[in-house]
Scaffold this motif. Structure first.
Motif, PDB file in Angstrom:
ATOM      1  N   GLY A 151      -8.464 -13.171  44.147  1.00  0.00           N
ATOM      2  CA  GLY A 151      -7.401 -12.371  43.546  1.00  0.00           C
ATOM      3  C   GLY A 151      -6.141 -12.411  44.390  1.00  0.00           C
ATOM      4  O   GLY A 151      -5.025 -12.473  43.858  1.00  0.00           O
ATOM      5  N   HIS A 152      -6.317 -12.365  45.726  1.00  0.00           N
ATOM      6  CA  HIS A 152      -5.140 -12.499  46.597  1.00  0.00           C
ATOM      7  C   HIS A 152      -4.540 -13.894  46.444  1.00  0.00           C
ATOM      8  O   HIS A 152      -3.315 -14.052  46.375  1.00  0.00           O
ATOM      9  N   LEU A 174      -6.728  -9.833  37.246  1.00  0.00           N
ATOM     10  CA  LEU A 174      -7.473  -9.873  38.500  1.00  0.00           C
ATOM     11  C   LEU A 174      -8.824  -9.193  38.357  1.00  0.00           C
ATOM     12  O   LEU A 174      -8.971  -8.225  37.604  1.00  0.00           O
ATOM     13  N   PRO A 177      -9.899  -7.400  42.854  1.00  0.00           N
ATOM     14  CA  PRO A 177      -9.230  -8.163  43.907  1.00  0.00           C
ATOM     15  C   PRO A 177      -9.266  -7.435  45.248  1.00  0.00           C
ATOM     16  O   PRO A 177      -9.319  -6.205  45.303  1.00  0.00           O
ATOM     17  N   SER A 201      -5.865  -5.494  36.039  1.00  0.00           N
ATOM     18  CA  SER A 201      -7.009  -5.634  36.927  1.00  0.00           C
ATOM     19  C   SER A 201      -8.223  -4.925  36.346  1.00  0.00           C
ATOM     20  O   SER A 201      -8.098  -3.899  35.668  1.00  0.00           O
ATOM     21  N   SER A 215      -6.725  -2.781  46.666  1.00  0.00           N
ATOM     22  CA  SER A 215      -5.705  -3.366  45.783  1.00  0.00           C
ATOM     23  C   SER A 215      -4.947  -2.308  44.995  1.00  0.00           C
ATOM     24  O   SER A 215      -3.879  -2.597  44.420  1.00  0.00           O
TER      25      SER A 215
END
Length: 327
Positions: A151-152, A174, A177, A201, A215
């Motif tokens: 995700g990063h 995401l 993440p 997300s 996150s």
């Protein structure tokens, strides 16, 4: 909330994952070149999966590509997590492809979100120098996505696309993440562009493996009305939640012993199905410009603004999920 992972000795698990991750990174980063081959154990009436080594920035990487049988509406980067591989995201990638969106996953080290590779991939996508296998055309529309450290990585690829001014960049999706450092916030803000481009997300309950949902701060900084959901439980026994969400829900049936050991939990079919439903619906919407109202909230602070599918999870006195805070 009690998290089973915390019962395990963190240092032992972290050392094991790091050791295996180092091995995986050394293997998948520089594969032997090979022509396109069908993905093993893949079955779909409406999509195909192909594995092929491709050159990105002068280095060969093993990649998995998923194509709908119709012309894809976009290409989504769906990157695996730390010490994982593209095969671990097979079922989720399939669900997205079956909604008409092509998917690309790159087998590579995701240590620290691999910012160097992310920049290279972002530049290659911007310049449209990545060539899909089997004669497929590279879609114009792009979506970035990834699981855990992936995700990063996806956030860094997305920032590169935004910085390069790629006009058909549609947003990010995401999967629980994990922010490697503060650049994650900067990356998401660049993707969001003042909440004009969706960043969504699907998170799991807080645990050591997801750095206690580290996150969430970056997502809250975007100023968007809705940034996603956090899965909690599959159901309840009385007033006690059962079937807790897990960091590897995105992997589902494609996870393995290392994934469940590191996460301290196993995915459930129910939470995996919920995740894939939201992810594939969001991907289709971002690709086409549609808005499936059932899968969003207008304002996360007011649950009454959530669509039916979302509200069925986050509403009521015994919620199965929660909205991710947007402020």
């Amino acid at each position: 909330m009690k998290v089973i992972f915390n019962r395990r000795p963190r240092r032992i698990v972290a050392t094991l994952v790091a050791a295996v991750g180092s091995l995986v990174g050394s293997v998948v980063g520089v594969p032997a070149a090979h022509a396109a081959t069908s993905c093993s154990n893949y079955s779909s009436a409406t999509s195909t999966c192909v594995n092929q080594s491709i050159s990105i920035g002068g280095t060969s990487y093993s990649t998995d590509w998923y194509f709908p049988n119709t012309t894809p509406t976009a290409l989504m980067l769906a990157e695996h997590g730390f010490s994982r591989g593209c095969g671990n995201l097979r079922g989720t990638s399939k669900a997205i492809a079956e909604k008409g969106v092509a998917v690309l996953c790159i087998n590579a080290s995701m240590t620290g979100g691999n910012p160097t590779l992310a920049a290279t991939v972002g530049d290659a996508l911007s310049a449209r120098t990545i060539t899909p296998p089997s004669g497929h055309a590279l879609p114009v529309n792009y979506i970035v996505g990834g699981h855990s450290a992936g995700g990063h990585f996806a956030s860094a690829v997305g920032k590169r696309l935004a910085d390069n001014g790629y006009a058909a960049f549609k947003g990010a999706i995401l999967f629980d993440p994990v922010a490697a450092n503060s650049s994650f916030t900067t990356n998401l803000q660049a993707i969001s562009n003042g909440a004009t481009r969706p960043v969504l997300s699907i998170a799991a309950r807080p645990a050591t493996i997801n750095s206690s949902n580290n996150s969430f701060g970056a997502l809250a900084s975007l100023g968007a009305g809705f940034v996603g959901i956090q899965l909690l439980w599959t159901g309840y026994s009385g007033t006690s939640g059962t079937g807790a969400s897990c960091h590897v829900d995105v992997e589902g049936e494609n996870t393995n012993w290392l994934g469940t050991l590191a996460a301290g939990c196993s995915p459930t079919t129910t939470n995996t199905a919920r995740l894939r439903d939201f992810a594939s619906t969001w991907a289709k919407d971002l690709a086409t410009g549609a808005h499936t109202t059932t899968h969003y909230c207008t304002d996360s602070d007011t649950l009454a603004t959530c669509g039916a599918t979302t509200y069925s999870l986050v509403g009521g006195t015994l919620p199965l999920a929660a909205v991710i805070p947007n402020s």
